[in-house]
Write a protein that holds these residues in place. Structure first.
Motif, PDB file in Angstrom:
ATOM      1  N   VAL A  78       1.179  -0.863   0.283  1.00 21.59           N
ATOM      2  CA  VAL A  78       0.051   0.210  -0.061  1.00 21.59           C
ATOM      3  C   VAL A  78       0.688   0.979   0.054  1.00 21.59           C
ATOM      4  O   VAL A  78       0.657   2.261  -0.863  1.00 21.59           O
ATOM      5  CB  VAL A  78      -0.562   0.073   1.449  1.00 21.59           C
ATOM      6  CG1 VAL A  78      -1.480   1.485   1.130  1.00 21.59           C
ATOM      7  CG2 VAL A  78      -2.049  -1.115   1.006  1.00 21.59           C
ATOM      8  N   ILE A  79       2.452   1.210   1.517  1.00 24.30           N
ATOM      9  CA  ILE A  79       2.626   2.460   1.070  1.00 24.30           C
ATOM     10  C   ILE A  79       3.722   2.194  -0.391  1.00 24.30           C
ATOM     11  O   ILE A  79       3.244   3.508  -0.500  1.00 24.30           O
ATOM     12  CB  ILE A  79       3.784   2.233   2.239  1.00 24.30           C
ATOM     13  CG1 ILE A  79       2.710   2.246   3.309  1.00 24.30           C
ATOM     14  CG2 ILE A  79       5.336   3.546   2.359  1.00 24.30           C
ATOM     15  CD1 ILE A  79       4.265   2.156   4.098  1.00 24.30           C
ATOM     16  N   VAL A  87       2.615  10.780  -6.602  1.00 20.68           N
ATOM     17  CA  VAL A  87       4.039  11.926  -7.038  1.00 20.68           C
ATOM     18  C   VAL A  87       3.293  12.124  -8.415  1.00 20.68           C
ATOM     19  O   VAL A  87       3.794  12.887  -8.680  1.00 20.68           O
ATOM     20  CB  VAL A  87       5.131  10.820  -6.694  1.00 20.68           C
ATOM     21  CG1 VAL A  87       6.357  11.585  -7.636  1.00 20.68           C
ATOM     22  CG2 VAL A  87       5.590  10.625  -5.025  1.00 20.68           C
ATOM     23  N   LEU A  88       2.679  10.919  -8.258  1.00 24.24           N
ATOM     24  CA  LEU A  88       2.600  11.169 -10.525  1.00 24.24           C
ATOM     25  C   LEU A  88       1.238  11.584  -9.991  1.00 24.24           C
ATOM     26  O   LEU A  88       1.125  12.979 -11.085  1.00 24.24           O
ATOM     27  CB  LEU A  88       1.926   9.571 -10.785  1.00 24.24           C
ATOM     28  CG  LEU A  88       1.394   9.654 -12.075  1.00 24.24           C
ATOM     29  CD1 LEU A  88       2.305  10.359 -12.976  1.00 24.24           C
ATOM     30  CD2 LEU A  88       1.059   8.112 -12.816  1.00 24.24           C
ATOM     31  N   ALA A  89      -0.211  12.067  -9.552  1.00 25.84           N
ATOM     32  CA  ALA A  89      -0.932  12.885  -9.655  1.00 25.84           C
ATOM     33  C   ALA A  89      -0.431  14.020  -8.757  1.00 25.84           C
ATOM     34  O   ALA A  89      -0.896  14.622  -9.543  1.00 25.84           O
ATOM     35  CB  ALA A  89      -2.294  12.253  -8.181  1.00 25.84           C
ATOM     36  N   ALA A 187       8.467  19.509  -3.898  1.00 30.60           N
ATOM     37  CA  ALA A 187       7.135  18.552  -3.382  1.00 30.60           C
ATOM     38  C   ALA A 187       6.956  17.073  -3.810  1.00 30.60           C
ATOM     39  O   ALA A 187       6.816  16.850  -2.611  1.00 30.60           O
ATOM     40  CB  ALA A 187       6.287  19.333  -4.088  1.00 30.60           C
ATOM     41  N   CYS A 188       7.362  16.664  -4.784  1.00 30.22           N
ATOM     42  CA  CYS A 188       7.141  14.815  -4.955  1.00 30.22           C
ATOM     43  C   CYS A 188       8.735  14.478  -3.581  1.00 30.22           C
ATOM     44  O   CYS A 188       7.685  13.566  -3.531  1.00 30.22           O
ATOM     45  CB  CYS A 188       7.756  15.298  -6.460  1.00 30.22           C
ATOM     46  SG  CYS A 188       6.170  15.939  -7.516  1.00 30.22           S
ATOM     47  N   ARG A 193       9.222  10.921   0.199  1.00 28.98           N
ATOM     48  CA  ARG A 193       9.907  10.632   2.644  1.00 28.98           C
ATOM     49  C   ARG A 193       8.215  10.481   3.090  1.00 28.98           C
ATOM     50  O   ARG A 193       8.447   9.668   4.255  1.00 28.98           O
ATOM     51  CB  ARG A 193      10.384  11.958   2.631  1.00 28.98           C
ATOM     52  CG  ARG A 193      11.121  11.513   3.796  1.00 28.98           C
ATOM     53  CD  ARG A 193      12.444  13.020   3.920  1.00 28.98           C
ATOM     54  NE  ARG A 193      11.312  14.475   4.281  1.00 28.98           N
ATOM     55  CZ  ARG A 193      11.556  15.012   4.153  1.00 28.98           C
ATOM     56  NH1 ARG A 193      12.354  15.633   3.660  1.00 28.98           N
ATOM     57  NH2 ARG A 193      10.407  16.110   4.286  1.00 28.98           N
ATOM     58  N   HIS A 194       7.304  11.751   2.614  1.00 28.76           N
ATOM     59  CA  HIS A 194       6.646  11.789   3.616  1.00 28.76           C
ATOM     60  C   HIS A 194       5.620  10.816   3.465  1.00 28.76           C
ATOM     61  O   HIS A 194       5.155  10.154   4.916  1.00 28.76           O
ATOM     62  CB  HIS A 194       5.283  13.125   3.737  1.00 28.76           C
ATOM     63  CG  HIS A 194       4.575  12.895   4.064  1.00 28.76           C
ATOM     64  ND1 HIS A 194       4.434  13.559   5.650  1.00 28.76           N
ATOM     65  CD2 HIS A 194       3.182  12.872   3.938  1.00 28.76           C
ATOM     66  CE1 HIS A 194       2.788  13.217   6.062  1.00 28.76           C
ATOM     67  NE2 HIS A 194       2.292  12.720   4.996  1.00 28.76           N
ATOM     68  N   LEU A 195       5.232   9.565   2.552  1.00 31.29           N
ATOM     69  CA  LEU A 195       4.819   8.732   2.408  1.00 31.29           C
ATOM     70  C   LEU A 195       5.489   7.288   3.292  1.00 31.29           C
ATOM     71  O   LEU A 195       5.126   6.088   3.753  1.00 31.29           O
ATOM     72  CB  LEU A 195       3.724   8.415   1.117  1.00 31.29           C
ATOM     73  CG  LEU A 195       2.855   9.545   0.220  1.00 31.29           C
ATOM     74  CD1 LEU A 195       3.287   9.019  -0.703  1.00 31.29           C
ATOM     75  CD2 LEU A 195       1.908   9.697   1.690  1.00 31.29           C
TER      76      LEU A 195
END
Length: 199
Positions: A78-79, A87-89, A187-188, A193-195
Motif C-alpha cells: 500500500v505504501i 507522486v504521479l498525481a 514537493a514530490c 519521504r512523507h509517505l
C-alpha cells in the motif's frame, strides 16, 4: 434517492471498519443495517458491494458479508503504491495549480494540525492529501489513491491508535510551501519521504 442512502450507509460503515469499531470477521447483517438506517435492502446491498469493492468487506456463499481481515503484509505494498500514484498525481497537479488551490491546501493543512483525536486527524489527513492531488484532474488515478488511503487508514488505526498525539505536520507545511514556490521536484520529494515514514 436510494443512491444517497447507499452513500450514507457506505460512509458510515466504512468509517466504523477503518477505525476498528467494526472488527475483522464481524458479520454485516442486511436486516440490521436496513433497520438502523431506516432503509430498504436495495441501498444496503449497494453499500455492501461498495465495501467489497474497496476491500473492506467480503461476501462468502451462504455465510453472508463480513468485515474483511486485515493483512499486515499488505501495508508495504500500500505504501509503495501510494508513493508511485500520489507522486504521479502531484506532478500533474502542478501544471494546473491555481492560487485558490494553494489556499485550499493551506486551509486543509491547518485543519489537519488542529485535529483533537485520531479519527478526526485521519479524516482530515486524507482530505489534505486529496486537496493537493485534486488539481491533476485525473479521476481514475484519484479513485485508486482514495482506495489506498482507506487501506492505509485501517492499518494506521490497528497499529497506532493508542500512540496518537496531536502534532504539527512539518511535511505537510513543506509541501504547501513548495506548491507556493511552484517547485514540483521539492514537493514530490517531500511527499515521497512523507509517505514512506512510519508513524
Amino acid at each position: 434517492m436510494s443512491a444517497t442512502i447507499a452513500d450514507t450507509i457506505y460512509h458510515a460503515l466504512s468509517e466504523r471498519i477503518i477505525t476498528g469499531s467494526l472488527p475483522a470477521g464481524e458479520k454485516l447483517r442486511q436486516d440490521h443495517i436496513a433497520r438502523e438506517f431506516d432503509a430498504s435492502h436495495v441501498p444496503v446491498r449497494e453499500a455492501l458491494l461498495r465495501l467489497e469493492a474497496h476491500g473492506l468487506a467480503q461476501s462468502e456463499p451462504r455465510r453472508g458479508t463480513r468485515v474483511s481481515a486485515l493483512n499486515p503484509a499488505e501495508i508495504r505494498e500500500v505504501i509503495e503504491m501510494r508513493v508511485a500514484l500520489e507522486v504521479l498525481a502531484l506532478t500533474h497537479a502542478f501544471a494546473r495549480l491555481t492560487p485558490e488551490d494553494i489556499e485550499t491546501a493551506e486551509a486543509a493543512r491547518l485543519a489537519c494540525d488542529a485535529a483533537e483525536d485520531m479519527a478526526s486527524w485521519e479524516r482530515l489527513n486524507r482530505a489534505f492529501h486529496r486537496v493537493i492531488l485534486a488539481p491533476c484532474a485525473m479521476p481514475r488515478l484519484l479513485a485508486s489513491i482514495d482506495d489506498l488511503h482507506i487501506a492505509a487508514a485501517r492499518h494506521l488505526f490497528a497499529n497506532w491508535q493508542h500512540q496518537w498525539t496531536r502534532r504539527v505536520d512539518a511535511d505537510h507545511a513543506a509541501i504547501v510551501s513548495a506548491m507556493t514556490r511552484r517547485d514540483p521536484a521539492a514537493a514530490c520529494e517531500i511527499l515521497r519521504r512523507h509517505l514512506r515514514r512510519v508513524r
